[in-house]
Design a protein around this motif. Structure first.
Motif, PDB file in Angstrom:
ATOM      1  N   LEU A  14     115.089 -63.471 -82.748  1.00  0.00           N
ATOM      2  CA  LEU A  14     113.544 -62.640 -82.012  1.00  0.00           C
ATOM      3  C   LEU A  14     113.439 -61.185 -82.296  1.00  0.00           C
ATOM      4  O   LEU A  14     112.781 -60.734 -82.952  1.00  0.00           O
ATOM      5  CB  LEU A  14     113.561 -62.909 -80.547  1.00  0.00           C
ATOM      6  CG  LEU A  14     112.339 -62.347 -79.973  1.00  0.00           C
ATOM      7  CD1 LEU A  14     110.947 -63.484 -80.634  1.00  0.00           C
ATOM      8  CD2 LEU A  14     112.506 -62.612 -78.487  1.00  0.00           C
ATOM      9  N   GLY A  15     114.729 -60.545 -82.351  1.00  0.00           N
ATOM     10  CA  GLY A  15     114.818 -59.196 -82.474  1.00  0.00           C
ATOM     11  C   GLY A  15     114.904 -58.817 -83.951  1.00  0.00           C
ATOM     12  O   GLY A  15     114.179 -57.681 -84.280  1.00  0.00           O
ATOM     13  N   TYR A  16     115.191 -59.645 -84.675  1.00  0.00           N
ATOM     14  CA  TYR A  16     115.456 -59.532 -86.395  1.00  0.00           C
ATOM     15  C   TYR A  16     113.927 -59.480 -86.987  1.00  0.00           C
ATOM     16  O   TYR A  16     113.644 -59.011 -87.884  1.00  0.00           O
ATOM     17  CB  TYR A  16     116.365 -60.515 -86.878  1.00  0.00           C
ATOM     18  CG  TYR A  16     116.660 -60.210 -88.430  1.00  0.00           C
ATOM     19  CD1 TYR A  16     117.372 -59.164 -88.807  1.00  0.00           C
ATOM     20  CD2 TYR A  16     116.125 -61.131 -89.207  1.00  0.00           C
ATOM     21  CE1 TYR A  16     117.615 -58.802 -90.169  1.00  0.00           C
ATOM     22  CE2 TYR A  16     116.235 -60.994 -90.686  1.00  0.00           C
ATOM     23  CZ  TYR A  16     116.778 -59.878 -91.143  1.00  0.00           C
ATOM     24  OH  TYR A  16     117.180 -59.407 -92.652  1.00  0.00           O
ATOM     25  N   PHE A  17     113.339 -60.604 -86.495  1.00  0.00           N
ATOM     26  CA  PHE A  17     111.695 -60.856 -87.133  1.00  0.00           C
ATOM     27  C   PHE A  17     110.832 -60.403 -86.258  1.00  0.00           C
ATOM     28  O   PHE A  17     109.558 -60.232 -86.953  1.00  0.00           O
ATOM     29  CB  PHE A  17     111.728 -62.513 -86.981  1.00  0.00           C
ATOM     30  CG  PHE A  17     112.138 -63.290 -88.079  1.00  0.00           C
ATOM     31  CD1 PHE A  17     111.904 -62.615 -89.595  1.00  0.00           C
ATOM     32  CD2 PHE A  17     112.771 -64.297 -88.232  1.00  0.00           C
ATOM     33  CE1 PHE A  17     112.432 -63.268 -90.569  1.00  0.00           C
ATOM     34  CE2 PHE A  17     113.302 -64.788 -89.548  1.00  0.00           C
ATOM     35  CZ  PHE A  17     113.062 -64.458 -90.677  1.00  0.00           C
ATOM     36  N   THR A  18     110.740 -59.769 -85.227  1.00  0.00           N
ATOM     37  CA  THR A  18     109.748 -59.114 -84.448  1.00  0.00           C
ATOM     38  C   THR A  18     109.938 -57.798 -83.903  1.00  0.00           C
ATOM     39  O   THR A  18     111.361 -57.390 -84.060  1.00  0.00           O
ATOM     40  CB  THR A  18     109.228 -60.214 -83.255  1.00  0.00           C
ATOM     41  OG1 THR A  18     110.392 -59.976 -82.282  1.00  0.00           O
ATOM     42  CG2 THR A  18     109.256 -61.757 -83.888  1.00  0.00           C
ATOM     43  N   ARG A  19     109.113 -57.231 -83.370  1.00  0.00           N
ATOM     44  CA  ARG A  19     109.333 -55.969 -82.704  1.00  0.00           C
ATOM     45  C   ARG A  19     109.464 -56.252 -81.205  1.00  0.00           C
ATOM     46  O   ARG A  19     109.277 -55.233 -80.524  1.00  0.00           O
ATOM     47  CB  ARG A  19     107.940 -54.893 -82.850  1.00  0.00           C
ATOM     48  CG  ARG A  19     107.714 -54.809 -84.394  1.00  0.00           C
ATOM     49  CD  ARG A  19     108.886 -53.730 -85.038  1.00  0.00           C
ATOM     50  NE  ARG A  19     108.553 -53.171 -86.256  1.00  0.00           N
ATOM     51  CZ  ARG A  19     107.751 -52.345 -86.767  1.00  0.00           C
ATOM     52  NH1 ARG A  19     107.252 -51.692 -85.866  1.00  0.00           N
ATOM     53  NH2 ARG A  19     107.702 -52.325 -87.981  1.00  0.00           N
ATOM     54  N   VAL A  20     109.628 -57.407 -80.736  1.00  0.00           N
ATOM     55  CA  VAL A  20     109.804 -57.667 -79.389  1.00  0.00           C
ATOM     56  C   VAL A  20     111.180 -57.203 -78.766  1.00  0.00           C
ATOM     57  O   VAL A  20     112.172 -57.512 -79.496  1.00  0.00           O
ATOM     58  CB  VAL A  20     109.604 -59.199 -79.074  1.00  0.00           C
ATOM     59  CG1 VAL A  20     109.940 -59.695 -77.440  1.00  0.00           C
ATOM     60  CG2 VAL A  20     108.105 -59.607 -79.582  1.00  0.00           C
ATOM     61  N   PRO A  21     111.132 -56.329 -77.722  1.00  0.00           N
ATOM     62  CA  PRO A  21     112.550 -56.161 -77.260  1.00  0.00           C
ATOM     63  C   PRO A  21     113.419 -57.227 -76.782  1.00  0.00           C
ATOM     64  O   PRO A  21     112.571 -57.992 -76.127  1.00  0.00           O
ATOM     65  CB  PRO A  21     112.168 -55.050 -76.094  1.00  0.00           C
ATOM     66  CG  PRO A  21     110.586 -54.751 -76.213  1.00  0.00           C
ATOM     67  CD  PRO A  21     110.029 -55.981 -76.846  1.00  0.00           C
ATOM     68  N   SER A  75      99.657 -60.637 -85.496  1.00  0.00           N
ATOM     69  CA  SER A  75     101.014 -61.284 -86.093  1.00  0.00           C
ATOM     70  C   SER A  75     101.642 -60.164 -86.855  1.00  0.00           C
ATOM     71  O   SER A  75     102.703 -59.953 -87.037  1.00  0.00           O
ATOM     72  CB  SER A  75     100.736 -62.471 -86.646  1.00  0.00           C
ATOM     73  OG  SER A  75      99.877 -62.256 -87.921  1.00  0.00           O
ATOM     74  N   LEU A  76     100.708 -59.306 -87.682  1.00  0.00           N
ATOM     75  CA  LEU A  76     101.303 -58.355 -88.274  1.00  0.00           C
ATOM     76  C   LEU A  76     101.821 -57.153 -87.428  1.00  0.00           C
ATOM     77  O   LEU A  76     102.964 -56.514 -87.621  1.00  0.00           O
ATOM     78  CB  LEU A  76     100.206 -57.528 -89.101  1.00  0.00           C
ATOM     79  CG  LEU A  76      99.729 -58.381 -90.342  1.00  0.00           C
ATOM     80  CD1 LEU A  76      98.608 -57.651 -90.887  1.00  0.00           C
ATOM     81  CD2 LEU A  76     100.803 -58.564 -91.391  1.00  0.00           C
ATOM     82  N   LEU A  77     101.399 -57.206 -86.268  1.00  0.00           N
ATOM     83  CA  LEU A  77     101.790 -56.150 -85.161  1.00  0.00           C
ATOM     84  C   LEU A  77     103.041 -56.553 -84.604  1.00  0.00           C
ATOM     85  O   LEU A  77     104.278 -55.580 -84.522  1.00  0.00           O
ATOM     86  CB  LEU A  77     100.821 -55.717 -84.201  1.00  0.00           C
ATOM     87  CG  LEU A  77     101.141 -54.765 -83.028  1.00  0.00           C
ATOM     88  CD1 LEU A  77     101.783 -53.622 -83.475  1.00  0.00           C
ATOM     89  CD2 LEU A  77     100.195 -54.852 -81.919  1.00  0.00           C
ATOM     90  N   VAL A  78     103.048 -57.931 -84.404  1.00  0.00           N
ATOM     91  CA  VAL A  78     104.400 -58.388 -83.534  1.00  0.00           C
ATOM     92  C   VAL A  78     105.495 -58.312 -84.857  1.00  0.00           C
ATOM     93  O   VAL A  78     106.821 -58.058 -84.577  1.00  0.00           O
ATOM     94  CB  VAL A  78     104.108 -59.832 -83.137  1.00  0.00           C
ATOM     95  CG1 VAL A  78     105.509 -60.600 -82.708  1.00  0.00           C
ATOM     96  CG2 VAL A  78     102.990 -59.801 -81.980  1.00  0.00           C
ATOM     97  N   THR A  79     105.265 -58.544 -85.776  1.00  0.00           N
ATOM     98  CA  THR A  79     106.467 -58.674 -86.907  1.00  0.00           C
ATOM     99  C   THR A  79     106.757 -57.456 -87.652  1.00  0.00           C
ATOM    100  O   THR A  79     107.839 -57.358 -88.470  1.00  0.00           O
ATOM    101  CB  THR A  79     106.128 -59.779 -87.894  1.00  0.00           C
ATOM    102  OG1 THR A  79     104.902 -59.474 -88.714  1.00  0.00           O
ATOM    103  CG2 THR A  79     105.894 -61.339 -87.193  1.00  0.00           C
ATOM    104  N   GLY A  80     105.904 -56.448 -87.705  1.00  0.00           N
ATOM    105  CA  GLY A  80     105.869 -55.262 -88.496  1.00  0.00           C
ATOM    106  C   GLY A  80     105.599 -55.576 -89.759  1.00  0.00           C
ATOM    107  O   GLY A  80     106.232 -55.006 -90.656  1.00  0.00           O
ATOM    108  N   ALA A  81     105.164 -56.418 -90.384  1.00  0.00           N
ATOM    109  CA  ALA A  81     104.432 -57.071 -91.415  1.00  0.00           C
ATOM    110  C   ALA A  81     105.790 -57.214 -92.534  1.00  0.00           C
ATOM    111  O   ALA A  81     105.957 -56.935 -93.679  1.00  0.00           O
ATOM    112  CB  ALA A  81     103.850 -56.060 -92.297  1.00  0.00           C
TER     113      ALA A  81
END
Length: 261
Positions: A14-21, A75-81
């Motif tokens: 989750l941390g590698y693929f997204t910006r979610v803490p 989705s772009l925001l969550v993943t950081g593109a």
């Protein structure tokens, strides 16, 4: 199986693929990433779920085309593109170089060129128009299916191809994926293709759609894998991002083709 270790691997994915803490206790060790690979499709399912929820909520207020754009932005925001960057880098490299070393050099460059910018615009436009042309429930269901299944297909290259860089951001992930881990990833990612209109129960058309989608994904996987090997001898992290984007877009297009036929 250690449940705490598996939870750590999921949070690592989750941390590698997204910006979610993620919780601090998860920590980080390079070997976590390879063990976390089997959870990448599950993370994709969650990203697709966020996109679907944003789309369904926005479509109650805005026209469908705007709702799709808002879901894509989420989705772009969550993943950081993350994967879109791989798409642009790969198209720049494969389109602008002839030798293996030149391909890898351009791919490593953080700047975007004309080929990459055009490919990114076309990819985003195709997603936008394809999803906007679908009925709302099918669009939402396909968002979940496409994000999950595309990641399962992309990481399947970890089981069959070689990572071609001595170092790189994907190096910790790029150890050979075991058969058991690949099956686990497939279990998290591929069954969502059976519910293109959401989990409302199966019927014959769902099986036929899933079969068509899997056939297209298998053909694309084979073609892209052969191309990667021919051009650079294997894959890089950008190649995985490129592949994920192609797989995702193909699922949307197959979904639209089924509606149109």
């Amino acid at each position: 199986m250690n449940p705490l270790a598996e939870l750590r691997y999921f949070f690592t994915a989750l941390g590698y693929f997204t910006r979610v803490p993620v919780p601090r206790w998860v920590g980080y060790e390079p070997h976590y990433l390879n063990a976390a690979a089997r959870y990448f499709p599950l993370v994709g399912m969650l990203i697709g779920g966020v996109s679907a929820l944003v789309y369904l909520a926005a479509s109650r207020v805005f026209p469908v085309s705007i709702a799709v754009l808002l879901s894509m932005a989420s989705s772009l925001l969550v993943t950081g593109a993350f994967h879109e960057d791989g798409l642009a880098d790969c198209v720049d490299a494969f389109g602008g170089a002839y030798t293996r070393d030149a391909v890898l050099r351009i791919m490593h460059d953080s700047r975007i060129g004309a080929f990459g910018a055009i490919a990114l615009m076309i990819s985003l436009a195709l997603k936008w128009q394809t999803l906007a042309a679908l009925p709302p429930t099918r669009a939402a269901g396909l968002m979940i299916a496409a994000h999950a299944a595309s990641r399962a297909c992309a990481i399947s290259y970890l089981a069959t191809l070689d990572y071609v860089r001595a170092e790189g951001k994907a190096k910790p992930v790029a150890q050979r994926l075991s058969g058991a881990a690949l099956l686990c990833a497939a279990g998290f990612g591929l069954p969502w293709l059976l519910w293109p209109d959401g989990p409302r129960g199966l019927h014959a058309l769902d099986w036929r759609f899933a079969g068509s989608a899997l056939a297209v994904l298998a053909a694309l996987r084979l073609a892209m894998g052969r191309y990667f090997v021919r051009r650079i001898g294997g894959y890089t992290g950008d190649c995985l991002g490129f592949a994920q984007q192609i797989f995702e877009l193909s699922i949307y297009l197959v979904g639209l083709a089924w509606i149109s036929s």
